[in-house]
Write a protein that holds these residues in place. Structure first.
Motif, short mmCIF file in Angstrom:
data_model
loop_
_atom_site.label_atom_id
_atom_site.label_comp_id
_atom_site.label_asym_id
_atom_site.label_seq_id
_atom_site.Cartn_x
_atom_site.Cartn_y
_atom_site.Cartn_z
N MET A 188 1.22 -1.14 -0.04
CA MET A 188 0.07 -0.25 0.14
C MET A 188 0.83 0.84 0.28
SD MET A 188 -2.92 1.02 2.81
CE MET A 188 -2.04 1.25 3.77
N ARG A 189 0.30 2.27 -0.85
CA ARG A 189 1.62 3.19 -1.32
C ARG A 189 0.76 4.56 -1.63
NH1 ARG A 189 6.34 3.50 1.17
NH2 ARG A 189 7.59 4.47 -0.15
N PHE A 190 0.69 5.69 -1.42
CA PHE A 190 -0.05 6.79 -1.95
C PHE A 190 0.43 6.74 -3.70
CE2 PHE A 190 -0.23 7.45 2.37
CZ PHE A 190 -1.20 7.97 3.01
N ILE A 191 -0.68 7.52 -4.15
CA ILE A 191 -0.25 8.14 -5.26
C ILE A 191 -0.44 9.41 -5.74
CG2 ILE A 191 0.18 5.27 -6.35
CD1 ILE A 191 -2.92 5.62 -7.51
N GLU A 192 -1.23 9.42 -4.47
CA GLU A 192 -1.98 11.55 -4.74
C GLU A 192 -2.65 11.84 -3.68
OE1 GLU A 192 -5.46 13.86 -7.44
OE2 GLU A 192 -4.44 11.42 -8.04
N VAL A 193 -1.94 12.77 -3.22
CA VAL A 193 -2.50 13.39 -1.76
C VAL A 193 -3.27 14.47 -2.09
CG1 VAL A 193 -2.52 14.11 0.12
CG2 VAL A 193 -0.95 12.35 -0.97
N SER A 194 -4.43 14.61 -2.10
CA SER A 194 -4.92 15.96 -2.37
C SER A 194 -4.31 16.74 -1.49
CB SER A 194 -6.54 15.79 -2.13
OG SER A 194 -7.07 17.01 -3.04
N GLU A 195 -4.18 18.12 -2.10
CA GLU A 195 -4.17 19.38 -1.27
C GLU A 195 -5.05 20.02 -1.66
OE1 GLU A 195 -0.89 21.36 -3.61
OE2 GLU A 195 0.61 20.41 -3.04
N ASP A 196 -6.76 19.99 -2.06
CA ASP A 196 -8.18 20.88 -1.68
C ASP A 196 -8.88 20.19 -0.88
OD1 ASP A 196 -6.86 22.49 -3.37
OD2 ASP A 196 -7.19 21.08 -4.97
N PRO A 197 -9.65 20.21 0.09
CA PRO A 197 -10.85 20.07 0.67
C PRO A 197 -11.36 19.71 -0.14
CG PRO A 197 -9.97 21.84 1.58
CD PRO A 197 -9.09 22.00 0.55
N PHE A 198 -11.95 18.47 0.10
CA PHE A 198 -13.48 18.37 -0.37
C PHE A 198 -14.81 18.39 0.59
CE2 PHE A 198 -12.52 14.06 1.65
CZ PHE A 198 -13.85 13.84 1.94
N TYR A 199 -14.40 18.83 1.92
CA TYR A 199 -15.63 18.90 2.99
C TYR A 199 -14.64 20.02 3.75
CZ TYR A 199 -19.28 18.41 5.32
OH TYR A 199 -20.66 18.42 6.56
N GLU A 200 -15.79 20.16 3.85
CA GLU A 200 -15.31 21.46 5.31
C GLU A 200 -15.99 21.43 6.42
OE1 GLU A 200 -14.11 25.50 3.81
OE2 GLU A 200 -11.79 24.69 3.68
N LEU A 201 -15.46 21.20 7.82
CA LEU A 201 -16.39 21.48 8.75
C LEU A 201 -16.22 22.27 10.17
CD1 LEU A 201 -18.68 19.68 10.98
CD2 LEU A 201 -17.20 18.50 11.71
N GLU A 202 -17.15 23.26 10.28
CA GLU A 202 -16.66 24.40 11.47
C GLU A 202 -17.08 23.78 12.93
OE1 GLU A 202 -19.01 27.84 10.21
OE2 GLU A 202 -17.71 28.20 8.27
N TYR A 203 -15.74 24.54 13.48
CA TYR A 203 -15.80 23.80 14.84
C TYR A 203 -15.39 24.94 15.39
CZ TYR A 203 -11.04 22.67 15.24
OH TYR A 203 -9.76 21.91 14.84
N ARG A 204 -15.32 25.35 17.52
CA ARG A 204 -14.74 26.02 18.21
C ARG A 204 -13.55 25.20 18.60
NH1 ARG A 204 -18.40 26.99 21.98
NH2 ARG A 204 -19.35 24.64 21.70
N SER A 205 -12.96 26.16 19.40
CA SER A 205 -11.71 25.98 19.78
C SER A 205 -11.13 27.05 20.84
CB SER A 205 -10.03 24.94 18.52
OG SER A 205 -8.99 24.58 19.89
N SER A 206 -10.96 26.23 21.69
CA SER A 206 -9.61 27.40 22.84
C SER A 206 -8.00 27.86 22.29
CB SER A 206 -9.02 26.31 24.16
OG SER A 206 -10.07 25.93 25.08
N GLY A 207 -8.78 29.23 21.91
CA GLY A 207 -7.73 30.00 22.20
C GLY A 207 -6.46 31.05 23.01
N GLN A 208 -5.46 31.07 22.88
CA GLN A 208 -4.91 32.17 23.29
C GLN A 208 -5.62 33.06 24.59
OE1 GLN A 208 -2.05 31.21 23.76
NE2 GLN A 208 -1.23 29.85 21.75
N GLY A 209 -5.17 33.54 25.15
CA GLY A 209 -5.94 34.69 26.63
C GLY A 209 -7.19 34.25 26.44
N GLY A 210 -7.89 33.12 26.55
CA GLY A 210 -8.88 32.41 26.90
C GLY A 210 -10.47 33.08 26.09
N LYS A 211 -9.34 33.25 24.96
CA LYS A 211 -10.88 33.69 23.68
C LYS A 211 -10.90 32.25 22.81
CE LYS A 211 -9.00 38.71 22.83
NZ LYS A 211 -8.54 38.96 22.03
N VAL A 212 -11.84 31.89 22.54
CA VAL A 212 -13.12 31.17 21.53
C VAL A 212 -12.35 31.49 19.85
CG1 VAL A 212 -14.58 29.32 21.11
CG2 VAL A 212 -14.78 30.71 23.31
N ARG A 213 -11.74 30.19 19.07
CA ARG A 213 -11.79 30.57 17.85
C ARG A 213 -12.07 29.70 17.07
NH1 ARG A 213 -6.72 27.88 16.19
NH2 ARG A 213 -7.04 26.35 17.63
#
Length: 262
Positions: free
Chosen positions: A1-26
């Motif tokens: 099993m070997r990669f022959i192609e790894v895409s650089e363009d996403p086929f889908y995206e999902l938004e979410y929230r994450s901890s940021g610096q200084g207590g701000k939500v990203r």
């Protein structure tokens, strides 16, 4: 099993929230990419690799860890025929963030994330990151945590090392000697896929990692190596005979060209 192609363009995206610096939500976007391999064993249509999904869903009332939402989203995409059926999920660590999203680098229980993937897909395999805790007695029966060990599933052999190099009195840390010994155990057998949390250093592109892991892979290993922990702007490289894929804050759907066309 070997990669022959790894895409650089996403086929889908999902938004979410994450901890940021200084207590701000990203507000964060998780990209889903496709990676094409030359072949997969009979019974494997596709599999998923991801790591470092440290955040919470957009719905503040339920406030689940984003990995739980990703499992449902992948299942829905498969049901709709947007992606091939997923035979197993490979997790490379760090799936926790505080409920209040008040501080970067929280450590906590990710059992629910593992079980969410196990509910939607036949098998879940992976390693733990330095911010992960699991209650192994509560993990679904179709999951396995690797640490200096390997598992064969439907013709794909997967090895893995949990944690990072550091002070052994801290969560999911190993001494350099312990980590390299665990890595040696998973390279003495021929694994198709090696999962790490901490990965190699990419000296050619000045991308963070551990140089001793790099040198070891150069001399001892021939595999696909997937890892997270440090984010690389150039996620796919080769180190010796290894194809190396950084999956930090990314998700890859690994399949064949025939499955994509189908």
């Amino acid at each position: 099993m070997r990669f022959i192609e790894v895409s650089e363009d996403p086929f889908y995206e999902l938004e979410y929230r994450s901890s940021g610096q200084g207590g701000k939500v990203r507000e964060v976007v998780l990209p889903f990419y496709k990676a094409i391999v030359d072949e997969l064993p009979d019974g494997i249509t596709s599999f998923v690799i991801s790591s470092d999904l440290q955040g919470r869903e957009q719905n503040k009332k339920t406030n689940r860890l984003v990995g739980e939402v990703v499992a449902e989203e992948l299942s829905l995409l498969s049901e709709l025929g947007e992606i091939p059926s997923i035979s197993f999920v490979a997790l490379a660590g760090d799936f926790y963030d505080y409920p209040q999203l008040h501080k970067v680098g929280g450590t906590g229980d990710v059992t629910n994330v593992w079980n969410a993937f196990a509910k939607e897909f036949p098998f879940v395999v992976g390693v733990l990151g330095n911010h992960d805790i699991v209650k192994e007695q509560h993990l679904a029966s179709n999951t396995i945590v690797l640490d200096g060990s390997s598992k064969k599933y439907l013709g794909v052999r997967i090895g893995g090392v949990s944690g990072i190099i550091g002070r052994s009195d801290r969560n999911q840390r190993k001494s350099k000697q312990e980590f390299m010994s665990a890595l040696a155990k998973v390279t003495t057998v021929k694994n198709d896929l090696i999962l790490l949390h901490q990965g190699p250093e990419d000296t050619s592109n000045s991308q963070l990692g551990d140089l001793e892991i790099t040198n070891y892979l150069l001399s001892k290993s021939k595999s696909i190596v997937a890892f997270g922990h440090s984010h690389w702007s150039k996620p796919f490289i080769e180190i010796g005979k290894n194809q190396v894929l950084n999956v930090d804050k990314r998700l890859y759907l690994v399949t064949t060209a025939n499955s994509v066309k189908a």
